[in-house]
Scaffold this motif. Structure first.
Motif, short mmCIF file in Angstrom:
data_model
loop_
_atom_site.label_atom_id
_atom_site.label_comp_id
_atom_site.label_asym_id
_atom_site.label_seq_id
_atom_site.Cartn_x
_atom_site.Cartn_y
_atom_site.Cartn_z
N ASN A 420 -66.88 -19.89 -45.29
CA ASN A 420 -65.75 -19.80 -44.35
C ASN A 420 -66.08 -18.87 -43.19
O ASN A 420 -65.76 -19.15 -42.03
CB ASN A 420 -64.50 -19.33 -45.08
N MET A 421 -66.71 -17.74 -43.53
CA MET A 421 -67.11 -16.80 -42.46
C MET A 421 -68.09 -17.46 -41.51
O MET A 421 -68.03 -17.27 -40.29
CB MET A 421 -67.71 -15.54 -43.08
N CYS A 423 -68.39 -20.66 -40.81
CA CYS A 423 -67.67 -21.63 -39.99
C CYS A 423 -66.92 -20.95 -38.85
O CYS A 423 -66.90 -21.42 -37.72
CB CYS A 423 -66.70 -22.43 -40.85
N GLU A 424 -66.31 -19.80 -39.14
CA GLU A 424 -65.57 -19.07 -38.11
C GLU A 424 -66.53 -18.59 -37.01
O GLU A 424 -66.20 -18.63 -35.83
CB GLU A 424 -64.84 -17.89 -38.74
N ASP A 427 -67.51 -21.61 -34.88
CA ASP A 427 -66.41 -22.00 -34.01
C ASP A 427 -66.27 -21.03 -32.86
O ASP A 427 -66.03 -21.43 -31.70
CB ASP A 427 -65.09 -22.06 -34.80
N GLY A 428 -66.45 -19.73 -33.12
CA GLY A 428 -66.33 -18.73 -32.06
C GLY A 428 -67.44 -18.88 -31.03
O GLY A 428 -67.24 -18.68 -29.85
#
Length: 430
Positions: A420-421, A423-424, A427-428
């Motif tokens: 999840n980290m 992916c974030e 995305d950023g």
């Protein structure tokens, strides 16, 4: 005009060298008991040393790789707890020797002058050899296929024994006339190599043909030191290494079919005397450096590797130095050997270094204790013939399985959080 002829041998220039200080094992309190033993055993993975302790019987096991892996979880089983206890001797056990070709067959000899042969996989006594030795047994050695034993005793007699028949096949009184302890090992040719003392307390070595014990094949006097000579024999090279208790040297000889049959090669010397010594099996050596033997020399508070090499200019594998050698895979099961079968050791090649074989399927008809993990916590009294696992053992195994599953679940949750980290972050960046 005479001309001296130098005997040709590829082992004439075997070179011994102690390992660097960072390769030694420090702060080890080696046992001070007076038993004439090597106090050390070694295989390609571990080094075991008998250490000083109140009450006796203590030893340490060290990994040779010197890389310690600390598990992420607390072990469920206390590793100081034995898998099996073998009880049969009435006095202290001083000699242990594994059968060279049969699985889980272990020989023990004690102060009760009895030799017991065990199946440690089931905890059973296979054979008990009594009334053969009237006094303390000094040494016991199997021959190459484990069909015969060579023993030496305080009564000054060298005996060749067929353990399955329970018979002394032949014997030689006073192979060495001195009263100090004698040692004996089988050679590749089936001869017996012995070390002992003369009547004048000089150390002596001998070579004997068990088919004719009347006269020695060779008999040589050495020196007047008091230390018992412990022989370590390498059947691949026919070199025997003599390590005296209290000596600061290791002498080595080549055994051949040519007179004088036992040829002196060289001596490795150091400043400190040895309290004991361990001998590495051939499959644990570094073939890329032409290493043909490695010892683990015990000092008062240290264990120091000593490496024997044959200098060669080529970096290629030296076939003449490394014939196929006995590996750890057994050729027989305990029941097969006990029924009368014999088999030579299963040989392995060292060309690409030793690679452990896949474990073949057991052919035993009884439950093998060594294949079952013992329960944690206090041990209950249990005989070798106990039926299948108790309820207590099952509960312990279930608890361990539950703990491992919880660890796996925690790791999966951690992996999900990291994904999840990631992916974030992606995305950023976009």
């Amino acid at each position: 005009m005479s001309r001296r002829v130098v005997r040709q041998s590829k082992f004439r220039h075997v070179f011994g060298q102690a390992a660097k200080a960072d390769q030694a094992y420090e702060d080890i309190r080696v046992s001070k008991v007076t038993w004439d033993s090597s106090f050390c055993a070694v295989n390609p993975k571990f080094l075991a040393i008998i250490v000083e302790a109140g009450g006796g019987g203590a030893f340490i096991v060290l990994p040779l790789a010197k890389v310690w892996q600390i598990p992420d979880y607390t072990p469920m089983r206390n590793i100081t707890e034995p898998i099996i206890t073998l009880e049969g001797h009435s006095k202290r056990v001083g000699i242990l020797s594994w059968h060279p070709t049969a699985r889980n067959v272990l020989l023990s000899a004690g102060g009760d002058n009895v030799i017991i042969i065990w199946n440690v996989g089931t905890g059973e006594v296979l054979l008990s050899l009594e009334d053969m030795h009237p006094d303390v047994i000094h040494s016991v050695c199997w021959n190459s296929n484990g069909s015969l034993l060579a023993t030496t005793c305080k009564d000054k007699t060298l005996r060749i024994i067929d353990p399955r028949k329970g018979q002394v096949m032949t014997e030689r009184f006073a192979a060495h006339e001195g009263m100090r302890p004698m040692r004996a090992v089988f050679t590749r040719q089936g001869h017996i190599f012995t070390t002992g003392f003369t009547r004048m307390s000089q150390r002596e070595l001998g070579l004997w043909d068990p088919n004719n014990f009347e006269e020695p094949v060779a008999l040589q006097e050495m020196d007047t030191s008091n230390g018992v000579l412990l022989p370590f024999y390498d059947p691949d090279s026919s070199i025997v290494y003599l390590c005296g208790k209290g000596d600061s040297s290791i002498r080595y000889f080549e055994i051949t079919d040519e007179p004088p049959f036992v040829h002196y090669l060289n001596t490795f010397s150091s400043k400190e005397p040895q309290r004991g010594i361990g001998f590495m099996p051939k499959r644990g050596l570094d073939v890329s450096k032409c290493e043909i033997a490695r010892f683990y020399k015990l000092h008062e508070r240290k264990c120091e590797p000593v490496i024997m090499t044959v200098p060669r200019k080529s970096d290629l594998f030296q076939d003449d130095l490394y014939p196929d050698t006995p590996g750890p895979e057994p050729a027989l099961e305990a029941e097969e050997w006990l029924s009368g079968q014999d088999a030579d050791p299963v040989l392995i090649s060292l060309r690409d270094g030793y690679v452990p074989p896949k474990l073949r399927e057991l052919r035993v008809t009884k439950r093998n204790i060594l294949d079952v993990r013992p329960p944690s916590g206090p041990r209950r009294s249990q005989s070798a013939s106990d039926a299948p696992l108790s309820q207590h053992t099952l509960e312990t195994l279930l608890e361990e399985i539950k703990a491992l599953r919880e660890q796996v679940q925690a790791q999966e949750q951690r992996i999900t959080a990291l994904e999840n980290m990631l992916c974030e972050l992606v995305d950023g960046t976009d």
